[in-house]
Design an enzyme around this catalytic site. Structure first.
Site: not given
Ligand code: USQ
Length: 395
Positions: A144, A179, A181-182, A185, A240
């Site tokens: 990402t 984050s 999550y990041h 990666k 969104r």
């Protein structure tokens, strides 16, 4: 080419399976349906009504006149991974089978561990399976743009030349993810790079921007539609905003909206991944491509969606909410993205038209969005608390 897609039931995976079939590739894939469960856990659902995998396989066969090889299972299970790689014998492995949500990873310790374990262990299993079973295959790993964060200097594609104490070297550009999550990666990137160096594997690590869109081609069969999420964790910003516009919910700009990010339409993401698959790196080569079409601020995107919506008769308001994330709202951002152009990437220039197509597609499903509209206001905060974000100003 025999292309194996890990995470074939997801937003990108299901689209890529079709895109590759249209271009004559032999596609197979695996999925454990975790994405469906995580979205349900967040109280959401796909805006588009998606089929179960058996029905998807049938539709695929009807449309492309070829079978879709599929096995259900978990990428963190070594035995499963080694069995499916042995059975399918891929030329390329596209690894999309990770938890892709920053907010989900920030909920609490359990979610942080789940996301990092799922992503890092799954990738390690794939790397070991490649070493043992298909050492010549090409790993197309989805990373990402968020791995880089928002440094106050230009962002290169993975590596940069640095001079230090009179000596120079080509080194990985520092990662400053925002984050858990990041960061998962980033850890994956390090592991993939190491496996290429140690075991002579080949890989392309794709630093992809935020994807948006409902379709990649004019496949008119409704059974082939991919998922489109709009909850706070699995819905990405443009998707969104479009879902919000459809039901006359204000577009939720976090903070003052100065955050800059890179973006790519779903159909460009498919085009780029296919270019990557069809142009593999050399053995032992680890290369990094930045994959995006353009850079926008969050505020610019809200304005874009509002204006396209108004052209088709939808009145959308923009609201500024307290930012539930800890991120800079006023920063420098200048990432390079030349490598994919060198391979022939032809970007979609007209982003407004893509947004219009998405709004028109989503109009059919407004009831599905309306019925889950509670998930539109975020409550997962980066400081660990859980509290709905309040309005700070209206535009
Ligand atoms: N944002 C809003 N309003 C919203 C949702 C998001 O203002 O309703 C803002 C966020 O604060 C952030 C930006 O929009 O500044 C992007 O947020 P996002 O949720 O669209 O994307 P992000 O959390 O960065 O993650 C998404 C995907 C992830 C992928 C990443 C690419 O979920 O899988 O890795 O985009 S990138 O952003 O380049 O890291």
């Amino acid at each position: 080419m025999r292309v194996f897609i890990a995470g074939i039931d997801g937003y990108l995976g299901w689209s890529l399976a079709q895109y590759l079939a249209i271009r004559g590739h032999d596609v197979g894939g695996v999925d454990g349906y975790q994405r469906r469960e995580w979205v349900a856990e967040m109280g959401g659902q796909s805006a588009t009504p998606i089929l179960g995998m058996q029905d998807r396989q049938q539709a695929y066969e009807d449309l492309f006149d070829t079978q879709l090889w599929f096995r259900e299972g978990d990428l963190t299970d070594w035995r499963f991974v080694s069995e499916v790689i042995t059975e399918f014998k891929p030329d390329a492995i596209v690894h999309l089978g990770e938890c892709p949500s920053a907010p989900y990873s920030m909920i609490d310790l359990n979610h942080t561990v789940l996301v990092q374990q799922n992503n890092i262990v799954g990738t390690l299993n794939i790397l070991h399976a490649m070493r043992d079973i298909t050492p010549d295959a090409h790993l197309v790993k989805l990373g990402t743009m968020g791995e880089y964060g928002t440094p106050n200097v230009d962002i290169p594609e993975g590596f940069f030349e640095i001079e230090y104490n009179g000596r120079t070297d080509l080194m990985p550009f520092p990662r400053q993810a925002g984050s858990w999550y990041h960061w998962s990666k980033v850890h994956d990137s390090n592991n993939v790079m190491f496996a290429c160096n140690m075991w002579g594997l080949r890989s392309t690590d794709i630093m992809q921007g935020v994807v948006f869109g409902t379709r990649f081609d004019d496949v008119e069969d409704d059974r082939m539609i991919t998922r489109v999420d709009f909850d706070q964790a699995f819905g990405t910003i443009i998707n969104r905003f479009c879902c919000q516009a459809i039901i006359n919910h204000p577009l939720t700009t976090y903070g003052h909206g100065g955050q800059k990010r890179s973006f790519i339409p779903l159909k460009d993401s498919m085009q780029c991944m296919t270019l990557v698959i069809e142009n593999p790196p050399d053995k032992a080569e680890y290369r990094v491509f930045n994959q995006f079409q353009g850079v926008f601020t969050v505020g610019e995107l809200a304005e874009k969606v509002r204006s396209v919506a108004s052209n088709i008769g939808i009145d959308a308001n923009i609201v500024n909410l307290e930012n539930p994330r800890i991120e800079s709202e006023d920063h420098y951002y200048n990432p390079a993205h030349q490598a994919l152009f060198d391979l022939g990437y032809e970007p979609t220039e007209d982003i407004d038209s893509e947004i219009k197509i998405m709004l028109q597609d989503l109009l059919k499903y407004s009831d599905r969005i309306e019925s889950k509209k509670d998930v539109l206001i975020p409550d997962v905060r980066w400081n660990g608390s859980r509290q709905k974000a309040q309005r700070i100003a209206s535009a």
